[in-house]
Scaffold this active site. Structure first.
Site, PDB file in Angstrom:
ATOM      1  N   LYS A  53       0.840  -1.201   0.000  1.00 54.76           N
ATOM      2  CA  LYS A  53       0.000   0.000   0.000  1.00 54.76           C
ATOM      3  C   LYS A  53       0.878   1.255   0.000  1.00 54.76           C
ATOM      4  CE  LYS A  53      -3.767  -2.466   2.365  1.00 54.76           C
ATOM      5  NZ  LYS A  53      -4.504  -2.743   3.619  1.00 54.76           N
ATOM      6  N   GLN A  97      -4.297  -1.494   9.949  1.00 54.22           N
ATOM      7  CA  GLN A  97      -4.300  -2.822   9.327  1.00 54.22           C
ATOM      8  C   GLN A  97      -4.855  -3.863  10.305  1.00 54.22           C
ATOM      9  OE1 GLN A  97      -3.527  -3.370   6.137  1.00 54.22           O
ATOM     10  NE2 GLN A  97      -3.879  -5.555   6.253  1.00 54.22           N
ATOM     11  N   ASP A 120     -10.990   2.860   4.714  1.00 56.33           N
ATOM     12  CA  ASP A 120     -11.387   1.444   4.660  1.00 56.33           C
ATOM     13  C   ASP A 120     -12.908   1.278   4.618  1.00 56.33           C
ATOM     14  OD1 ASP A 120      -9.212  -0.394   4.658  1.00 56.33           O
ATOM     15  OD2 ASP A 120      -8.742   0.132   6.741  1.00 56.33           O
TER      16      ASP A 120
HETATM   17  N1  GUN Z   1      -6.897  -6.709   6.600  1.00 54.74           N
HETATM   18  C1  GUN Z   1      -7.307  -7.446   5.542  1.00 54.74           C
HETATM   19  N2  GUN Z   1      -7.881  -6.650   4.617  1.00 54.74           N
HETATM   20  C2  GUN Z   1      -7.825  -5.403   5.103  1.00 54.74           C
HETATM   21  C3  GUN Z   1      -8.264  -4.144   4.601  1.00 54.74           C
HETATM   22  O1  GUN Z   1      -8.829  -4.001   3.515  1.00 54.74           O
HETATM   23  N3  GUN Z   1      -8.011  -3.071   5.396  1.00 54.74           N
HETATM   24  C4  GUN Z   1      -7.409  -3.177   6.591  1.00 54.74           C
HETATM   25  N4  GUN Z   1      -7.227  -2.067   7.307  1.00 54.74           N
HETATM   26  N5  GUN Z   1      -7.005  -4.333   7.098  1.00 54.74           N
HETATM   27  C5  GUN Z   1      -7.213  -5.426   6.344  1.00 54.74           C
END
Ligand code: GUN
Length: 290
Positions: A53, A97, A120
């Site tokens: 990311k 995350q 998110d």
């Molecule tokens: N863990 C797995 N997928 C995601 C996501 O799309 N965002 C976040 N913050 N954590 C994750």
């Protein structure tokens, strides 16, 4: 053989569009859209995702910071960091995350992120807006799936969609998006007939065989086999399962011989998820800074 839903190629196209809009803003003297990612603990998969990311942000002109915190971080330390990021004008998007270590109360953390920076789309306010047809952001993975279907002209409106998996991150919001009527406020809505299957579903194979569009978001390698797929159906594989040194989806490889469209793993939904995160961070900057 199925047509490949090439998420890597589509992601490159959309990322090019995002980078051009970011460059326009920066040329006009505005701050670059900024993402702050927060990572607690040592989960190797999470470290990999956050690295990807961060790299994608930097490659497309966005500002990006990563806050890596030790496993023993307390909820109150994490809440202090979120308060600072909420108030920081260089930060337009905040991503914590998941999964978080077990001693941290996930719900309190998600609710502490100011909804205008919740790229998110996990905050209850944003989930409520999505569910009532007025999304502030679309959640990244569901939005990536919808974009893949739309840009490959897979018919969705009126069709039978079966989603296997009822998670808060993928299955549940994707069901909401695909069942809704599209409007100017909610352009990614699918107008489909949606069934959500899960671990307690009786006769999963028969339910899956009804699907014109079958979406697997469970996290079990090769759960979906060829006998569970209607010939010609579109199959979208959201799974990323570590098998030895390789990544495998939730869909068995032999499904390619039956399906009409199939998203590969890797190179399908994964690159789209990160792309929609860039998209949301740009959208947050537009909403906050104008
Ligand atoms: N863990 C797995 N997928 C995601 C996501 O799309 N965002 C976040 N913050 N954590 C994750």
């Amino acid at each position: 053989m199925a047509q490949i839903l090439d998420g890597k190629a589509l992601a490159a196209t959309i990322r090019g569009e995002i980078a051009a809009r970011v460059a326009d803003r920066t040329r006009a003297g505005k701050r670059p859209p900024g993402l702050a990612a927060v990572l607690v603990g040592n989960d190797p998969a999470s470290h990999g995702y956050v690295r990807s990311k961060h790299k994608a942000c930097l490659e497309h002109g966005l500002h990006s910071t990563v806050h890596r915190l030790p496993e023993e971080t307390t909820s109150s330390q994490l809440l202090d960091l979120i308060d600072r990021l909420n108030a920081d004008p260089t930060v337009h998007g905040i991503l914590v995350q998941l999964p978080l270590p077990r001693h941290i109360e996930k719900e309190a953390i998600v609710r502490a992120i100011v909804p205008t920076k919740d790229v998110d789309c996990f905050h209850p306010e944003n989930v409520g807006r999505l569910t009532t047809g007025f999304p502030r952001f679309y959640p990244c993975t569901p939005h990536g799936v919808v974009q893949l279907l739309n840009r490959y002209n897979v018919p969705v409106a009126g069709r039978e969609v079966v989603i296997v998996g009822r998670s808060d991150i993928v299955g549940k919001p994707l069901a909401v998006m695909l069942m809704q009527k599209p409007t100017a406020d909610n352009p990614a809505a699918g107008d489909a007939t949606v069934t959500v299957a899960h671990s307690r579903t009786d006769n999963l194979a028969a339910v899956c065989r009804r699907a014109d569009i079958l979406i697997a978001a469970v996290g079990r390698a090769s759960l979906i086999t060829a006998d569970m797929v209607k010939p010609g159906a579109a199959v979208v594989d959201v799974g990323t399962n570590r098998v030895g040194h390789a990544w495998m989806g939730d869909v068995a490889p032999e499904v390619a011989a039956v399906a009409g469209w199939l998203s590969p793993v890797p190179g399908g939904v994964g690159p789209m998820t990160i792309t929609m995160l860039l998209y949301n961070t740009l959208a947050a900057a537009e909403q906050i800074d104008g």
